[in-house]
Enzyme design. Structure first.
Site, PDB file in Angstrom:
ATOM      1  CG  ASP A 230      -1.995  -1.044   1.175  1.00  0.00           C
ATOM      2  OD1 ASP A 230      -2.359  -1.466   0.063  1.00  0.00           O
ATOM      3  OD2 ASP A 230      -2.469  -1.458   2.249  1.00  0.00           O
TER       4      ASP A 230
ATOM      5  CG  ASP B 285      -6.682  -1.677  -1.376  1.00  0.00           C
ATOM      6  OD1 ASP B 285      -6.887  -2.896  -1.525  1.00  0.00           O
ATOM      7  OD2 ASP B 285      -5.781  -1.224  -0.650  1.00  0.00           O
TER       8      ASP B 285
END
Length: 205
Positions: free
Chosen positions: A164, A178
Site C-alpha cells: 500500500d 483497493d
C-alpha cells in the site's frame, strides 16, 4: 408501449428487450424444452466479456506497475508529498484486507479473493451489460492485483503482504487495486438499485 424504466435501462445497457440472451428469451427457450441461445455467448456477449477483461487488465497492470515503482523508489524512504500533507506516497506492507483491516486473516483473505475471481468468471458467462462488464472488470483487476501480492511477496505463498502506498491525511493507506475494488463495488450497488442485471435485463421490485 414499453415502460419508461425498461426503455431507460435498455439505453444504458445497450441491450434491447428482445435481444438474444435476455431474460425473456432464456425463459422462452427453457419452456420450449430446448437450449436457450443465451446459454452460449453471442457476439454482443463476447464484446462485453472482452470489455470486462480489458478493464481488468488495465487495472491489474496499473496496480502492478505502481507497486513495483514505489517499492523500488520509495520503500524505506521518507514519505513523498503529493499534495502537501493532504496526500502522500508512503510504502507500507499490509497483511490484512483493503485499508489495513483484518491483518490476522491473510490466508482467509487470499481464499476469499480467489473465490471472488471464480464467481466473476461464472457471471461473465451470461454478461450482456456494458456497465456490469466495467464494474466486474474493476473488481477482477483489483482482486488479481492484491492476490498477486499475497502469493508472491514475503513472508510466503498465501501469506504475502500487500503493498500500500497512497496515504491521504487522516485515512488508511491503500493502493490502486483497493480503489478499483471499491469503485467496482459502488457501481454494482448503483446498477442493482436501478434494477439492471448482468444479463442486460431489468427487474422490478
Amino acid at each position: 408501449m414499453r415502460d419508461a424504466h425498461v426503455a431507460e435501462a435498455e439505453r444504458i445497457t445497450g441491450t434491447p428487450e428482445s435481444e438474444p440472451g435476455s431474460g425473456a428469451d432464456h425463459a422462452a427457450g427453457s419452456e420450449g424444452g430446448g437450449t436457450a441461445e443465451g446459454a452460449r455467448p453471442t457476439g454482443r456477449g463476447k464484446r462485453r466479456i472482452t470489455a470486462l477483461l480489458l478493464v481488468a487488465a488495465v487495472v491489474y497492470l496499473l496496480d502492478l506497475g505502481s507497486k513495483l515503482a514505489v517499492v523500488a523508489k520509495l520503500e524505506h524512504h521518507a514519505p513523498v508529498e503529493v499534495i502537501g500533507t493532504l496526500l502522500q506516497f508512503s510504502v507500507i506492507r499490509n497483511r490484512g484486507a483493503a485499508f489495513g483491516f483484518g491483518e490476522a486473516l491473510t490466508v482467509l483473505l487470499t481464499v476469499i479473493a480467489a473465490v471472488v475471481i471464480v464467481v466473476i468468471a461464472r457471471i461473465a458467462r451470461k454478461l450482456y451489460s456494458l456497465p456490469w462488464a466495467i464494474a466486474l472488470g474493476l473488481l477482477l483487476g483489483g482482486a488479481f492485483g492484491n492476490l498477486t501480492d499475497r502469493i508472491f511477496r514475503s513472508p510466503g505463498v498465501f501469506r504475502g503482504a500487500v503493498v500500500d502506498f497512497i496515504a491521504p491525511a487522516h485515512f488508511a493507506v491503500f493502493n490502486l487495486a483497493d480503489s478499483a475494488i471499491v469503485c467496482g463495488g459502488v457501481l454494482i450497488v448503483l446498477l442493482s438499485f436501478r434494477g439492471l442485471d448482468p444479463d442486460g435485463t431489468v427487474h422490478k421490485d
